[in-house]
Design a protein around this motif. Sequence first.
Motif, PDB file in Angstrom:
ATOM      1  N   GLU A   1     -52.742  -1.973  16.187  1.00 24.35           N
ATOM      2  CA  GLU A   1     -53.950  -1.166  16.367  1.00 24.35           C
ATOM      3  C   GLU A   1     -54.776  -1.632  17.561  1.00 24.35           C
ATOM      4  OE1 GLU A   1     -55.832   1.471  14.096  1.00 24.35           O
ATOM      5  OE2 GLU A   1     -53.710   1.867  14.485  1.00 24.35           O
ATOM      6  N   LEU A   2     -54.923  -2.940  17.699  1.00 21.35           N
ATOM      7  CA  LEU A   2     -55.818  -3.485  18.719  1.00 21.35           C
ATOM      8  C   LEU A   2     -55.184  -3.501  20.106  1.00 21.35           C
ATOM      9  CD1 LEU A   2     -57.221  -6.453  16.620  1.00 21.35           C
ATOM     10  CD2 LEU A   2     -58.486  -4.416  17.327  1.00 21.35           C
ATOM     11  N   GLU A   3     -53.877  -3.617  20.160  1.00 19.19           N
ATOM     12  CA  GLU A   3     -53.114  -3.639  21.404  1.00 19.19           C
ATOM     13  C   GLU A   3     -53.686  -4.660  22.383  1.00 19.19           C
ATOM     14  OE1 GLU A   3     -53.061   0.508  22.542  1.00 19.19           O
ATOM     15  OE2 GLU A   3     -51.238   0.850  21.353  1.00 19.19           O
ATOM     16  N   GLU A   4     -54.084  -4.236  23.598  1.00 14.17           N
ATOM     17  CA  GLU A   4     -54.523  -5.203  24.608  1.00 14.17           C
ATOM     18  C   GLU A   4     -55.837  -5.895  24.232  1.00 14.17           C
ATOM     19  OE1 GLU A   4     -56.271  -1.238  25.659  1.00 14.17           O
ATOM     20  OE2 GLU A   4     -54.262  -1.957  25.179  1.00 14.17           O
ATOM     21  N   ARG A   5     -56.541  -5.362  23.261  1.00 15.17           N
ATOM     22  CA  ARG A   5     -57.792  -6.002  22.817  1.00 15.17           C
ATOM     23  C   ARG A   5     -57.540  -7.107  21.801  1.00 15.17           C
ATOM     24  NH1 ARG A   5     -60.459  -2.057  19.797  1.00 15.17           N
ATOM     25  NH2 ARG A   5     -58.529  -0.855  19.725  1.00 15.17           N
ATOM     26  N   ALA A   6     -56.278  -7.308  21.435  1.00 14.24           N
ATOM     27  CA  ALA A   6     -55.946  -8.271  20.387  1.00 14.24           C
ATOM     28  C   ALA A   6     -56.068  -9.703  20.901  1.00 14.24           C
ATOM     29  CB  ALA A   6     -54.537  -8.020  19.870  1.00 14.24           C
ATOM     30  N   ASP A   7     -56.851 -10.492  20.229  1.00 15.69           N
ATOM     31  CA  ASP A   7     -56.853 -11.935  20.396  1.00 15.69           C
ATOM     32  C   ASP A   7     -56.972 -12.532  19.001  1.00 15.69           C
ATOM     33  OD1 ASP A   7     -59.703 -12.295  19.655  1.00 15.69           O
ATOM     34  OD2 ASP A   7     -60.109 -11.370  21.596  1.00 15.69           O
ATOM     35  N   GLU A   8     -56.795 -13.824  18.896  1.00 11.66           N
ATOM     36  CA  GLU A   8     -56.722 -14.462  17.590  1.00 11.66           C
ATOM     37  C   GLU A   8     -57.941 -14.157  16.718  1.00 11.66           C
ATOM     38  OE1 GLU A   8     -56.514 -18.999  16.600  1.00 11.66           O
ATOM     39  OE2 GLU A   8     -54.615 -18.380  17.514  1.00 11.66           O
ATOM     40  N   LYS A   9     -59.112 -14.262  17.300  1.00 15.02           N
ATOM     41  CA  LYS A   9     -60.343 -14.053  16.544  1.00 15.02           C
ATOM     42  C   LYS A   9     -60.498 -12.596  16.124  1.00 15.02           C
ATOM     43  CE  LYS A   9     -65.349 -14.766  16.773  1.00 15.02           C
ATOM     44  NZ  LYS A   9     -66.482 -15.263  17.614  1.00 15.02           N
ATOM     45  N   THR A  10     -60.229 -11.687  17.051  1.00 11.09           N
ATOM     46  CA  THR A  10     -60.382 -10.262  16.765  1.00 11.09           C
ATOM     47  C   THR A  10     -59.386  -9.800  15.699  1.00 11.09           C
ATOM     48  OG1 THR A  10     -61.065  -9.924  19.059  1.00 11.09           O
ATOM     49  CG2 THR A  10     -60.494  -7.965  17.793  1.00 11.09           C
ATOM     50  N   VAL A  11     -58.158 -10.283  15.820  1.00 12.07           N
ATOM     51  CA  VAL A  11     -57.138  -9.923  14.829  1.00 12.07           C
ATOM     52  C   VAL A  11     -57.535 -10.445  13.451  1.00 12.07           C
ATOM     53  CG1 VAL A  11     -54.732 -10.263  14.121  1.00 12.07           C
ATOM     54  CG2 VAL A  11     -55.269  -9.788  16.510  1.00 12.07           C
ATOM     55  N   ALA A  12     -58.049 -11.668  13.398  1.00 18.30           N
ATOM     56  CA  ALA A  12     -58.474 -12.251  12.122  1.00 18.30           C
ATOM     57  C   ALA A  12     -59.581 -11.422  11.484  1.00 18.30           C
ATOM     58  CB  ALA A  12     -58.930 -13.686  12.335  1.00 18.30           C
ATOM     59  N   GLN A  13     -60.533 -10.970  12.293  1.00 15.61           N
ATOM     60  CA  GLN A  13     -61.633 -10.144  11.773  1.00 15.61           C
ATOM     61  C   GLN A  13     -61.120  -8.790  11.309  1.00 15.61           C
ATOM     62  OE1 GLN A  13     -64.273 -10.135  15.173  1.00 15.61           O
ATOM     63  NE2 GLN A  13     -65.424 -11.919  14.430  1.00 15.61           N
ATOM     64  N   PHE A  14     -60.231  -8.193  12.089  1.00 13.47           N
ATOM     65  CA  PHE A  14     -59.706  -6.865  11.751  1.00 13.47           C
ATOM     66  C   PHE A  14     -58.936  -6.918  10.436  1.00 13.47           C
ATOM     67  CE2 PHE A  14     -56.769  -3.375  11.731  1.00 13.47           C
ATOM     68  CZ  PHE A  14     -57.385  -2.341  12.427  1.00 13.47           C
ATOM     69  N   ALA A  15     -58.090  -7.947  10.281  1.00 14.08           N
ATOM     70  CA  ALA A  15     -57.229  -8.052   9.096  1.00 14.08           C
ATOM     71  C   ALA A  15     -57.913  -8.755   7.931  1.00 14.08           C
ATOM     72  CB  ALA A  15     -55.949  -8.806   9.453  1.00 14.08           C
ATOM     73  N   ASP A  16     -59.135  -9.272   8.184  1.00 12.18           N
ATOM     74  CA  ASP A  16     -59.870 -10.029   7.172  1.00 12.18           C
ATOM     75  C   ASP A  16     -59.056 -11.222   6.688  1.00 12.18           C
ATOM     76  OD1 ASP A  16     -62.035 -10.670   5.555  1.00 12.18           O
ATOM     77  OD2 ASP A  16     -61.389  -9.402   3.893  1.00 12.18           O
ATOM     78  N   GLU A  17     -58.506 -11.960   7.640  1.00 10.37           N
ATOM     79  CA  GLU A  17     -57.718 -13.152   7.348  1.00 10.37           C
ATOM     80  C   GLU A  17     -58.212 -14.297   8.222  1.00 10.37           C
ATOM     81  OE1 GLU A  17     -55.683 -13.294   4.977  1.00 10.37           O
ATOM     82  OE2 GLU A  17     -54.902 -11.272   4.614  1.00 10.37           O
ATOM     83  N   SER A  18     -57.777 -15.495   7.937  1.00  9.26           N
ATOM     84  CA  SER A  18     -58.168 -16.660   8.728  1.00  9.26           C
ATOM     85  C   SER A  18     -57.406 -16.678  10.055  1.00  9.26           C
ATOM     86  CB  SER A  18     -57.888 -17.949   7.970  1.00  9.26           C
ATOM     87  OG  SER A  18     -56.487 -18.158   7.836  1.00  9.26           O
ATOM     88  N   GLU A  19     -57.978 -17.338  11.046  1.00  7.45           N
ATOM     89  CA  GLU A  19     -57.311 -17.446  12.334  1.00  7.45           C
ATOM     90  C   GLU A  19     -56.016 -18.247  12.200  1.00  7.45           C
ATOM     91  OE1 GLU A  19     -59.743 -18.475  15.717  1.00  7.45           O
ATOM     92  OE2 GLU A  19     -61.509 -17.518  14.818  1.00  7.45           O
ATOM     93  N   ARG A  20     -55.996 -19.220  11.302  1.00 11.83           N
ATOM     94  CA  ARG A  20     -54.764 -19.975  11.094  1.00 11.83           C
ATOM     95  C   ARG A  20     -53.665 -19.071  10.564  1.00 11.83           C
ATOM     96  NH1 ARG A  20     -53.363 -25.067   6.987  1.00 11.83           N
ATOM     97  NH2 ARG A  20     -51.305 -25.475   7.888  1.00 11.83           N
ATOM     98  N   LYS A  21     -54.009 -18.181   9.655  1.00 10.95           N
ATOM     99  CA  LYS A  21     -52.999 -17.281   9.109  1.00 10.95           C
ATOM    100  C   LYS A  21     -52.479 -16.337  10.195  1.00 10.95           C
ATOM    101  CE  LYS A  21     -53.236 -16.117   4.787  1.00 10.95           C
ATOM    102  NZ  LYS A  21     -53.604 -15.494   3.489  1.00 10.95           N
ATOM    103  N   VAL A  22     -53.357 -15.955  11.097  1.00 10.36           N
ATOM    104  CA  VAL A  22     -52.918 -15.124  12.217  1.00 10.36           C
ATOM    105  C   VAL A  22     -51.915 -15.893  13.071  1.00 10.36           C
ATOM    106  CG1 VAL A  22     -53.640 -14.002  14.365  1.00 10.36           C
ATOM    107  CG2 VAL A  22     -55.022 -13.739  12.298  1.00 10.36           C
ATOM    108  N   ARG A  23     -52.228 -17.140  13.407  1.00 10.11           N
ATOM    109  CA  ARG A  23     -51.337 -17.949  14.239  1.00 10.11           C
ATOM    110  C   ARG A  23     -49.956 -18.102  13.595  1.00 10.11           C
ATOM    111  NH1 ARG A  23     -55.982 -21.132  14.805  1.00 10.11           N
ATOM    112  NH2 ARG A  23     -55.211 -22.634  13.277  1.00 10.11           N
ATOM    113  N   GLU A  24     -49.962 -18.425  12.307  1.00  9.77           N
ATOM    114  CA  GLU A  24     -48.691 -18.666  11.636  1.00  9.77           C
ATOM    115  C   GLU A  24     -47.905 -17.373  11.447  1.00  9.77           C
ATOM    116  OE1 GLU A  24     -47.997 -21.944  11.357  1.00  9.77           O
ATOM    117  OE2 GLU A  24     -49.981 -22.033  12.254  1.00  9.77           O
TER     118      GLU A  24
END
Length: 321
Positions: free
Chosen positions: A21-44
């Motif tokens: 959904e976020l495409e080029e706007r995707a970064d770790e923090k933004t993805v975590a907020q969008f998915a309502d998950e922790s940044e660590r979970k995004v990384r893994e």
Amino acid sequence: MFPAYVVPPEDITEILFALSELEERADEKTVAQFADESERKVRESVKVLQELEIVVVDGGYTVDIEYSDLIQQLPPGDRNAVIEKALLRHQPFIDYATYLNRGYSSEQASKMVYAAYEDLASGQEYMQTYFERLGQYAGILTEEGDVSIEVREIPTDSTHSIEQLRESLDSELEVRIYLDEILGEELMSFLDEDTKTDLSNGYLKHTQSPRDSISATGRAFEDFLRNVGDKYGSDDRDYGSASGIVPVVNHLQGDDLVKRIHKRRVFALAEIRNKGGAHGDDTEVLERWDTSPEVALDSALTATLLVRSVYCYASEERLIL
């Protein structure tokens, strides 16, 4: 690489949806907020998605267009189809499923796969955990760790009837296991994913769409021959510019990578491809040839056995029909 930190498959697909959904706007923090998950979970999760070749990380996140289109079409409850598609294209998982189908336990199967692919995870137990969880989520494995579909005994020695082979190849998993058994680990690793997908479709589409089946088989075989030339051929020949099965096999013969019997069999397969899949009306009679499911399946089987034969000769001068 599969991480030691285990992320539930449902969360991985939710994070994949966020990346899509976020495409080029995707970064770790933004993805975590969008998915309502922790940044660590995004990384893994991204590590898992990278391993499955769903996402590429290169200064940002790029979701493979095929998976991006698929996850956009699916409701949240059906996103396991994305993982199923990826696992059936992931050679280590196919090897794992093949061992399960032979009767090995999940632990035994994962140990054997890990011995061949140590870079998959920092430990065998992490790879096993992800294979089990992802496989169960995708519906490929049962909760007991067994293959969930009925993978029937598929004839690999060409002594059984074509009809038995037709009845055995019902799903992509069955086809992948069949190819794994016939071609072996080394050759399956040599084939790129597009080639394996096209070759699988040669089997899967032979009943409903024989012409598409033959076209897929032809693409797979031509790409395989070109890759053989690129790896084992001389620098004097431009395999990349050779268009069609016949020009490529002529180059291979010039580099002594095929024998005359290979070439004759390849020419016959190319003729079936031209008449039954790639072209329209026959130039001699100005009519299109009818294409039967049996011919389409025979082409897929012939191409598979020729792949093995050509590779064995090109790589180690071993003669196998």
